[in-house]
Design an enzyme around this catalytic site. Sequence first.
Site, PDB file in Angstrom:
ATOM      1  N   GLY A 166       0.621  -2.602   3.990  1.00 49.30           N
ATOM      2  CA  GLY A 166       1.727  -0.954   3.950  1.00 49.30           C
ATOM      3  C   GLY A 166       2.568  -0.836   4.965  1.00 49.30           C
ATOM      4  O   GLY A 166       3.221  -1.383   4.888  1.00 49.30           O
ATOM      5  N   GLY A 217      -9.131   4.054   6.241  1.00 48.36           N
ATOM      6  CA  GLY A 217      -9.390   5.974   6.793  1.00 48.36           C
ATOM      7  C   GLY A 217      -7.664   6.466   6.836  1.00 48.36           C
ATOM      8  O   GLY A 217      -7.340   7.185   6.543  1.00 48.36           O
ATOM      9  N   PHE A 218      -7.121   5.145   7.545  1.00 45.85           N
ATOM     10  CA  PHE A 218      -5.761   4.589   8.433  1.00 45.85           C
ATOM     11  C   PHE A 218      -4.823   3.872   7.649  1.00 45.85           C
ATOM     12  O   PHE A 218      -5.490   3.080   8.205  1.00 45.85           O
ATOM     13  CB  PHE A 218      -5.900   5.345   9.364  1.00 45.85           C
ATOM     14  N   GLY A 219      -3.023   4.044   8.053  1.00 46.36           N
ATOM     15  CA  GLY A 219      -2.452   3.084   8.245  1.00 46.36           C
ATOM     16  C   GLY A 219      -2.197   2.775   9.512  1.00 46.36           C
ATOM     17  O   GLY A 219      -2.645   3.070  10.363  1.00 46.36           O
ATOM     18  N   GLY A 220      -1.855   1.387   9.293  1.00 50.81           N
ATOM     19  CA  GLY A 220      -0.840   1.287  10.529  1.00 50.81           C
ATOM     20  C   GLY A 220      -2.037   0.453  11.673  1.00 50.81           C
ATOM     21  O   GLY A 220      -1.534   0.486  12.935  1.00 50.81           O
ATOM     22  N   MET A 263      -8.548   8.708  -0.523  1.00 51.34           N
ATOM     23  CA  MET A 263      -9.656   9.335   0.912  1.00 51.34           C
ATOM     24  C   MET A 263      -9.922  10.448  -0.075  1.00 51.34           C
ATOM     25  O   MET A 263      -9.254  11.721  -0.189  1.00 51.34           O
ATOM     26  CB  MET A 263      -8.721   8.862   1.706  1.00 51.34           C
ATOM     27  N   SER A 267       0.735  -1.745  -0.230  1.00 50.80           N
ATOM     28  CA  SER A 267      -0.186  -0.077   0.276  1.00 50.80           C
ATOM     29  C   SER A 267       0.678   1.626  -0.076  1.00 50.80           C
ATOM     30  O   SER A 267       1.571   1.120   1.100  1.00 50.80           O
ATOM     31  CB  SER A 267      -0.853   0.227   1.229  1.00 50.80           C
ATOM     32  N   ASP A 282      -7.138  -6.358   3.165  1.00 50.78           N
ATOM     33  CA  ASP A 282      -6.967  -4.931   3.554  1.00 50.78           C
ATOM     34  C   ASP A 282      -6.801  -4.538   4.555  1.00 50.78           C
ATOM     35  O   ASP A 282      -8.115  -3.795   5.396  1.00 50.78           O
ATOM     36  CB  ASP A 282      -7.593  -4.075   2.307  1.00 50.78           C
ATOM     37  N   GLY A 283      -5.596  -4.316   5.336  1.00 49.71           N
ATOM     38  CA  GLY A 283      -5.358  -3.268   6.779  1.00 49.71           C
ATOM     39  C   GLY A 283      -4.522  -4.686   7.791  1.00 49.71           C
ATOM     40  O   GLY A 283      -5.122  -5.398   8.120  1.00 49.71           O
ATOM     41  N   GLY A 284      -4.236  -3.949   8.509  1.00 49.85           N
ATOM     42  CA  GLY A 284      -3.257  -4.837   9.204  1.00 49.85           C
ATOM     43  C   GLY A 284      -2.752  -6.390   9.123  1.00 49.85           C
ATOM     44  O   GLY A 284      -2.300  -6.728   9.523  1.00 49.85           O
ATOM     45  N   HIS A 335      -8.126   2.003  -5.035  1.00 49.83           N
ATOM     46  CA  HIS A 335      -8.528   1.557  -4.033  1.00 49.83           C
ATOM     47  C   HIS A 335      -8.998   2.865  -3.330  1.00 49.83           C
ATOM     48  O   HIS A 335      -9.212   3.671  -2.594  1.00 49.83           O
ATOM     49  CB  HIS A 335      -8.714   1.240  -2.523  1.00 49.83           C
ATOM     50  N   HIS A 379      -1.237  -1.114  -4.135  1.00 45.73           N
ATOM     51  CA  HIS A 379      -2.989  -1.156  -3.815  1.00 45.73           C
ATOM     52  C   HIS A 379      -2.206   1.166  -3.413  1.00 45.73           C
ATOM     53  O   HIS A 379      -1.158   0.959  -2.501  1.00 45.73           O
ATOM     54  CB  HIS A 379      -2.500  -1.834  -2.647  1.00 45.73           C
ATOM     55  N   ASP A 401      -4.911   4.123  -2.201  1.00 49.53           N
ATOM     56  CA  ASP A 401      -5.593   4.705  -1.556  1.00 49.53           C
ATOM     57  C   ASP A 401      -5.773   5.644  -1.679  1.00 49.53           C
ATOM     58  O   ASP A 401      -5.211   6.610  -1.562  1.00 49.53           O
ATOM     59  CB  ASP A 401      -5.207   3.907   0.492  1.00 49.53           C
ATOM     60  N   MET A 407     -12.749  -5.133   4.020  1.00 47.34           N
ATOM     61  CA  MET A 407     -11.439  -4.494   5.135  1.00 47.34           C
ATOM     62  C   MET A 407     -11.219  -5.273   6.254  1.00 47.34           C
ATOM     63  O   MET A 407     -11.796  -5.620   7.191  1.00 47.34           O
ATOM     64  CB  MET A 407     -12.494  -2.801   5.780  1.00 47.34           C
ATOM     65  N   MET A 467     -11.931   4.588  -1.484  1.00 49.66           N
ATOM     66  CA  MET A 467     -12.780   5.097   0.155  1.00 49.66           C
ATOM     67  C   MET A 467     -13.524   7.194   0.008  1.00 49.66           C
ATOM     68  O   MET A 467     -12.567   7.459   0.516  1.00 49.66           O
ATOM     69  CB  MET A 467     -11.455   5.410   1.241  1.00 49.66           C
TER      70      MET A 467
HETATM   71  C1  DX5 Z   1      -7.218   1.604   5.039  1.00 49.04           C
HETATM   72  C2  DX5 Z   1      -6.677   1.442   3.780  1.00 49.04           C
HETATM   73  C3  DX5 Z   1      -5.529   0.183   3.865  1.00 49.04           C
HETATM   74  C4  DX5 Z   1      -4.617  -0.253   4.514  1.00 49.04           C
HETATM   75  C5  DX5 Z   1      -3.208  -0.702   4.825  1.00 49.04           C
HETATM   76  O1  DX5 Z   1      -7.991   2.421   5.395  1.00 49.04           O
HETATM   77  O2  DX5 Z   1      -7.321   0.931   3.027  1.00 49.04           O
HETATM   78  O3  DX5 Z   1      -4.807  -0.101   2.361  1.00 49.04           O
HETATM   79  O4  DX5 Z   1      -3.492   1.828   4.543  1.00 49.04           O
HETATM   80  O5  DX5 Z   1      -2.097  -0.404   5.184  1.00 49.04           O
HETATM   81  P1  DX5 Z   1      -1.789  -1.362   6.630  1.00 49.04           P
HETATM   82  O6  DX5 Z   1      -1.125  -2.207   6.120  1.00 49.04           O
HETATM   83  O7  DX5 Z   1      -0.390  -0.122   7.438  1.00 49.04           O
HETATM   84  O8  DX5 Z   1      -2.470  -1.203   7.786  1.00 49.04           O
HETATM   85 ZN    ZN Z   2      -6.876   0.024   0.406  1.00 56.60          ZN
END
Ligand code: DX5
Ligand code: ZN
Length: 226
Positions: free
Chosen positions: A199, A147-150, A42, A13, A177-179, A71, A38, A40, A142, A73
């Site tokens: 990401g 909305g946020f990475g990490g 937003m 990501s 996608d996510g974590g 992606h 990927h 993102d 999801m 959002m």
């Molecule tokens: C969240 C995004 C993801 C996310 C992935 O809104 O769609 O793509 O940031 O990041 P990690 O791998 O850090 O969760």
């Molecule tokens: Zn994403």
Amino acid sequence: MSGANPPIRIAPSLLSVDFGRMAEGLAMVERGGADLHHVDVMDGHFVPNLSIGPPVVKAVAAAAKIPLDCHLMVTDPLTYGERFAKLGAWGVTFHIEVTDDPAALAAALRAMGVRPAVAINPPTPVERLERALDHVDMVLVMSVHPGFGGQKFIPDVLAKVEALRRRYGYGGDIEMDGGVDRSTIADCARAGANVLVAGTAIYGAADPAGEVIELRRRADAARKGA
Ligand code: DX5
Ligand code: ZN
């Protein structure tokens, strides 16, 4: 049954890249054999954050040697999907939460020359996807609130992946996608997800190329053992 699923694809990501050295970051993960970037997007409305828009995606498209998995959002995926299609996106993902007619939206995106995909947020029931499944090439499940990475992986959503593969017999790509990281990727692959977005785990690693290789190794092993 997992053996019949589409191939594992690793999708770093872009949200976690060092934007000051973006082209270098893209090249690093490509060296590790990443399948997709990927991207993102937003809008500060569908999710409480802003990220990147067409000018940056144009720069990514120019530097990338692998396809862009966009992606969206955003509350208006049709308007923005068209912008990204024109910039050469490979896939465009809209959220099921923003449309009552996913078939029409998917058809419109396909007519723009991109692979349509649909995403579903953690609180939205899997049944909401029923009218979309025949019309999309991929479902993005999801595993965090977008909305946020990490953020921390939400394991409850794995049941949606299993339902898509078993109850609905969905044979297209399923993206998680996510974590997603070394500790969660095996569960994703065993449940039936085959496109794995990461990401923080990849761009936050000391060796992003090596991390792509290691994540793929773990996903492939989990699938074989399943
Ligand atoms: C969240 C995004 C993801 C996310 C992935 O809104 O769609 O793509 O940031 O990041 P990690 O791998 O850090 O969760
Ligand atoms: Zn994403």
